[in-house]
Scaffold this motif. Structure first.
Motif, short mmCIF file in Angstrom:
data_model
loop_
_atom_site.label_atom_id
_atom_site.label_comp_id
_atom_site.label_asym_id
_atom_site.label_seq_id
_atom_site.Cartn_x
_atom_site.Cartn_y
_atom_site.Cartn_z
N ALA A 26 -22.24 -22.35 -79.40
CA ALA A 26 -22.10 -20.89 -79.34
C ALA A 26 -23.20 -20.22 -78.52
O ALA A 26 -22.89 -19.31 -77.72
N PRO A 27 -24.48 -20.59 -78.66
CA PRO A 27 -25.51 -19.89 -77.87
C PRO A 27 -25.27 -19.98 -76.36
O PRO A 27 -25.49 -18.99 -75.63
N LEU A 28 -24.81 -21.14 -75.89
CA LEU A 28 -24.58 -21.30 -74.46
C LEU A 28 -23.45 -20.40 -73.97
O LEU A 28 -23.56 -19.73 -72.94
N LEU A 29 -22.35 -20.40 -74.71
CA LEU A 29 -21.21 -19.59 -74.28
C LEU A 29 -21.54 -18.10 -74.34
O LEU A 29 -21.16 -17.34 -73.44
N VAL A 30 -22.24 -17.67 -75.39
CA VAL A 30 -22.63 -16.26 -75.49
C VAL A 30 -23.50 -15.86 -74.31
O VAL A 30 -23.32 -14.79 -73.71
N THR A 31 -24.45 -16.72 -73.94
CA THR A 31 -25.34 -16.41 -72.82
C THR A 31 -24.56 -16.31 -71.51
O THR A 31 -24.77 -15.39 -70.71
N ALA A 36 -22.29 -12.94 -67.22
CA ALA A 36 -21.19 -12.49 -66.36
C ALA A 36 -20.86 -11.02 -66.60
O ALA A 36 -20.60 -10.26 -65.65
N ALA A 37 -20.90 -10.60 -67.88
CA ALA A 37 -20.57 -9.21 -68.19
C ALA A 37 -21.63 -8.23 -67.72
O ALA A 37 -21.35 -7.04 -67.51
N SER A 38 -22.86 -8.72 -67.54
CA SER A 38 -23.95 -7.81 -67.17
C SER A 38 -23.75 -7.20 -65.78
O SER A 38 -24.35 -6.16 -65.47
N PHE A 39 -22.92 -7.81 -64.94
CA PHE A 39 -22.68 -7.28 -63.60
C PHE A 39 -21.58 -6.22 -63.60
O PHE A 39 -21.31 -5.61 -62.56
N LEU A 40 -20.93 -6.00 -64.74
CA LEU A 40 -19.91 -4.97 -64.83
C LEU A 40 -20.56 -3.61 -65.02
O LEU A 40 -21.49 -3.47 -65.82
N PRO A 41 -20.08 -2.58 -64.35
CA PRO A 41 -20.73 -1.25 -64.46
C PRO A 41 -20.57 -0.61 -65.84
O PRO A 41 -21.35 0.28 -66.20
N ILE A 42 -19.57 -1.04 -66.61
CA ILE A 42 -19.34 -0.40 -67.91
C ILE A 42 -20.25 -0.96 -69.00
O ILE A 42 -20.35 -0.39 -70.09
N PHE A 282 -30.84 -10.13 -67.72
CA PHE A 282 -31.27 -10.88 -66.53
C PHE A 282 -31.06 -10.11 -65.23
O PHE A 282 -31.99 -10.01 -64.41
N PRO A 283 -29.90 -9.53 -64.95
CA PRO A 283 -29.75 -8.78 -63.69
C PRO A 283 -30.68 -7.57 -63.61
O PRO A 283 -31.16 -7.22 -62.52
N ARG A 284 -30.97 -6.93 -64.74
CA ARG A 284 -31.84 -5.75 -64.72
C ARG A 284 -33.25 -6.11 -64.25
O ARG A 284 -33.86 -5.39 -63.46
#
Length: 576
Positions: A26-31, A36-42, A282-284
């Motif tokens: 679970a930790p790997l998939l959540v990360t 991937a979601a962090s690059f979405l503007p919403i 991470f992206p921030r």
């Protein structure tokens, strides 16, 4: 902000639930999903204070982990745990600090060593999840879990020392050693006080809801008070958890049944949020880098990642080989002492050793003090590759970024390096660790055979203790109820714990005035269960039965007692 945290929690738990359903870590998939979601503007930005993250997440996670660790196994594996949890953290911090200072001199040596302290401690959450799923032997799981319980204390103490140096304090090596000793002493003392008080409450309060609430609050109290007294909050929580977990079999069964799902749910919630936070941030932190420094900081990040990957196996294999060599020398000296009779004289002078024969004492010492002989090169390969970083590295890095003594480039460098090392180890080691375990063929099959042998011995002792208990109770029943009801008692003796059948037979006894009541039969059954529990705890304390096996048997006994109480409550409601 609050709504954003709620959405992240819900999404992280949903992803973790899917991973558990599919049998994935679970930790790997959540990360990965959060990254991937962090690059979405919403997706919202969640800036969280690192000290707040440490204070809210670390105490319950550590306490829950300490409750599950076998204290007997922890004590046996203490030499290995100490090598990994203290000395490996120190070596990693030094190696990373020197490399970071060489690549980015603007960090300064104290700042580079501060970075080394941040990325030094592995987090065993992912490794433990993978190990349990693939059936790793308990000797490996104990070392990994034990390491994760104490390496955070070493890392946080180093962080304090180097942060103080950056703030202008003049500290010598001995000052740092003294701070570490104070942190250990105060932390363990506070944790034991909290553990003793909590255990006494668990023994005296029968309401599992109240006890569960105290259990949720206690880790925060132990952590906060220990930190306020300049001790290690991590060691305080660990000491409390080990004490409470070791004495848990002596408490009421309702307490154990209440706290097990409670802490499993808390672990899932907190771990899911932390690993989602790692991916989202991470992206921030990459965007915060200036264009002229991004290349050097990314180079530094990759170099530190390589260092933390290499230092661990380069340290583990030589130190493990040296420990095994020293163990063999001690065993050889012991054998020579037994052959010459010198060892018998030493044994007779020792109050603790006097109870054992020479051969029994040799076995006891091998079991308690020479656990290093149990680890093979394959075991060390798994331990070497199970160095994923996690919540502590992330939280300390976020807290360090707020230090006023660091310039902008240095603070950004520390955060970026910590995130890249954390995400890199989670993905690189976390994704390949299952393959390594399968290729090496490491499984706990041999331990299952040992467990079966230990269980047979425990069952034999349990039968003998049960016969004595039932013989005593038979006399009491004959005096209380008369010989007419001994058939009911004998039926119970055959069935041991089947209260329902015994009750049906009791209802067929014609002399209802002297017939044993349902409460009599329940009391007899509970007494029988208590005798079996005491045998299990005694065998665990003697080191003859592994704690995980003992807990599985206790869970089955707790279910039996719950069934009895439920049946009794149903009968009581039927009379109303």
């Amino acid at each position: 902000m609050e709504a954003g945290i709620f959405y992240v929690l819900v999404g992280a738990v949903a992803v973790a639930a899917f991973a558990r359903w599919r049998g994935w870590p679970a930790p790997l998939l959540v990360t990965v999903v959060a990254l991937a979601a962090s690059f979405l503007p919403i997706v919202p930005d969640l800036p969280i204070d690192g000290h707040l993250l440490l204070g809210l997440v670390l105490p319950p996670l550590l306490y829950s982990a300490a409750l599950d660790v076998s204290f007997v196994g922890f004590k046996r594996s203490l030499p290995q745990i100490r090598r990994l949890g203290i000395w490996l953290v120190l070596l990693t911090a030094l190696a990373v600090g020197l490399v970071a200072w060489w690549i980015l001199p603007s960090l300064t040596l104290p700042g580079a060593l501060l970075l080394g302290a941040i990325v030094a401690p592995p987090d065993a959450v992912s490794a433990a999840a993978i190990g349990r799923r693939l059936g790793l032997p308990r000797r490996i799981m104990t070392v990994l879990s034990g390491e994760s319980l104490i390496n955070d204390a070493t890392s946080l103490t180093l962080y304090r020392v180097f942060a103080a140096i950056l703030a202008g304090a003049t500290l010598t090596v001995w000052d740092g050693v003294w701070q570490f000793l104070v942190a250990v002493g105060v932390g363990v003392a506070v944790g034991l006080v909290f553990g003793i008080v909590l255990h006494q409450l668990r023994m005296r309060i029968s309401d599992p809801v109240v006890i569960g609430t105290f259990g949720l609050l206690a880790p925060f109290g132990a952590y906060g008070i220990a930190e306020h007294l300049l001790g290690s909050g991590v060691l305080a929580v660990v000491a409390m958890g080990l004490y409470v977990g070791f004495n848990a079999p002596r408490t009421d069964y309702t307490t154990r049944q209440q706290e097990a799902p409670l802490w499993l749910s808390a672990d899932l919630l907190l771990e899911s949020f932390v690993f989602a936070y790692i991916g989202l941030q991470f992206p921030r932190v990459l965007r915060d880098l200036s264009s002229e420094s991004v290349g050097r900081i990314l180079l530094l990040s990759l170099a530190v990642l390589v260092v933390v990957l290499l230092v661990r196996p380069l340290y583990i294999y030589p130190t493990s080989a040296w420990a095994n060599f020293q163990d063999r020398r001690r065993l050889a000296r012991m054998d020579r002492g037994i052959a010459s009779g010198e060892f018998d004289e030493r044994r007779r002078r020792s109050r603790r050793w006097r109870q054992y024969s020479a051969d029994e004492l040799r076995t006891q010492i091998v079991r308690e003090r020479m656990a290093g002989l149990q680890l093979t090169w394959k075991d060390n390969a798994v331990i070497s590759w199970a160095g994923m970083r996690g919540v502590v590295t992330l939280a300390i890095a976020v807290a360090a970024a707020d230090l006023a003594t660091l310039d902008t480039e240095a603070s950004h460098a520390i955060v970026v390096v910590a995130f890249i090392v954390t995400v890199g180890t989670l993905l690189l080691q976390g994704l390949t660790l299952p393959l390594l375990i399968r290729r090496l063929g490491i499984r706990g099959d041999a331990e299952h055979a040992e467990d079966e042998a230990a269980l047979e011995a425990v069952k034999a002792k349990s039968r003998e203790a049960g016969k004595e208990y039932l013989a005593q109770k038979r006399v009491e029943w004959e005096q209380k109820h008369g010989a007419v009801d001994l058939s009911v008692f004998d039926a119970f003796t055959k069935r041991m714990t089947r209260v329902e059948k015994d009750t049906d037979e009791a209802q067929r006894v014609e002399d209802t005035s002297s017939r044993p009541s349902f409460d009599d039969l329940v009391a007899l059954s509970k007494g029988w269960l208590q005798v079996r529990r005491e045998i299990l705890v005694a065998e665990r304390d003697a080191g003859n039965l592994d704690e995980e096996v003992m807990r599985e048997l206790l869970t089955a006994m707790d279910a039996e007692e719950l069934a009895m109480d439920t049946r009794g409550a149903t009968r009581q409601q039927g009379r109303v």
